[in-house]
Design a protein around this motif. Sequence first.
Motif, PDB file in Angstrom:
ATOM      1  N   GLN A 107      -9.541   6.495   4.925  1.00 24.60           N
ATOM      2  CA  GLN A 107      -9.206   5.248   4.218  1.00 24.60           C
ATOM      3  C   GLN A 107      -7.934   4.631   4.787  1.00 24.60           C
ATOM      4  N   GLN A 108      -6.927   5.434   5.033  1.00 23.02           N
ATOM      5  CA  GLN A 108      -5.677   4.918   5.577  1.00 23.02           C
ATOM      6  C   GLN A 108      -5.892   4.325   6.973  1.00 23.02           C
ATOM      7  N   ARG A 121      -7.663   0.550  -5.295  1.00 23.87           N
ATOM      8  CA  ARG A 121      -6.240   0.235  -5.171  1.00 23.87           C
ATOM      9  C   ARG A 121      -5.961  -0.520  -3.879  1.00 23.87           C
ATOM     10  N   CYS A 122      -6.602  -0.121  -2.793  1.00 20.30           N
ATOM     11  CA  CYS A 122      -6.322  -0.721  -1.480  1.00 20.30           C
ATOM     12  C   CYS A 122      -7.060  -2.034  -1.239  1.00 20.30           C
ATOM     13  N   GLU A 173       0.826  -1.216   0.000  1.00 22.32           N
ATOM     14  CA  GLU A 173       0.000   0.000   0.000  1.00 22.32           C
ATOM     15  C   GLU A 173       0.859   1.265   0.000  1.00 22.32           C
ATOM     16  N   ILE A 189      -5.169  -5.146  -2.192  1.00 21.34           N
ATOM     17  CA  ILE A 189      -4.018  -5.342  -1.304  1.00 21.34           C
ATOM     18  C   ILE A 189      -4.466  -6.081  -0.050  1.00 21.34           C
ATOM     19  N   ILE A 190      -5.581  -5.661   0.533  1.00 25.35           N
ATOM     20  CA  ILE A 190      -6.115  -6.332   1.724  1.00 25.35           C
ATOM     21  C   ILE A 190      -6.547  -7.751   1.379  1.00 25.35           C
ATOM     22  N   THR A 212       1.462   4.207   1.150  1.00 23.10           N
ATOM     23  CA  THR A 212       1.187   5.551   1.668  1.00 23.10           C
ATOM     24  C   THR A 212       1.134   5.590   3.192  1.00 23.10           C
ATOM     25  N   LEU A 268     -12.323   1.349   1.634  1.00 22.93           N
ATOM     26  CA  LEU A 268     -11.147   1.198   0.779  1.00 22.93           C
ATOM     27  C   LEU A 268     -11.481   1.452  -0.683  1.00 22.93           C
ATOM     28  N   PHE A 318      -7.606   1.013   6.487  1.00 17.38           N
ATOM     29  CA  PHE A 318      -6.624   0.055   5.991  1.00 17.38           C
ATOM     30  C   PHE A 318      -5.733  -0.420   7.134  1.00 17.38           C
TER      31      PHE A 318
END
Length: 134
Positions: free
Chosen positions: A82-83, A110-111, A42, A114-115, A44, A107, A86
């Motif tokens: 969102q962060q 993009r995220c 991720e 990833i999760i 960021t 999310l 996440f």
Amino acid sequence: MTTTTEPEPPVEDDPLQALGKQLLRTATSPGARSAVQALLDERTVLEVPAVQRALVVDTGRGQRADFDGLLGRLYTLGLDEQQRSFLGLVLSMVGIGMTTIAAVQDLDERCLPIILRAVLRLADNDTIAVGTRI
């Protein structure tokens, strides 16, 4: 036909990648490895200096991830919604925090993969593909 969205390849001499390799090397459980890899993918969240200060501890044998250090600071790290969602999901992979799976609603495109990949990694499942159906 199914295509997958994989994280971008690491850039040579990237300090975040070097930190990530060290944190992966010192991770002591499948949950910690999955969580570190998700943070690396991720990027960021892990790029935030306050997150690094809360997460990374120096030991006599190098740096390691201390996820407990993040939990109490979740709302003081300067992350957007969102962060935070996440990171809450990542913390749940190591068995701490009270983030429900409903946090995936926060999310973006993009995220979320990833999760999903991190959950599959945690389950030790390499047979299910995560991607966009076209």
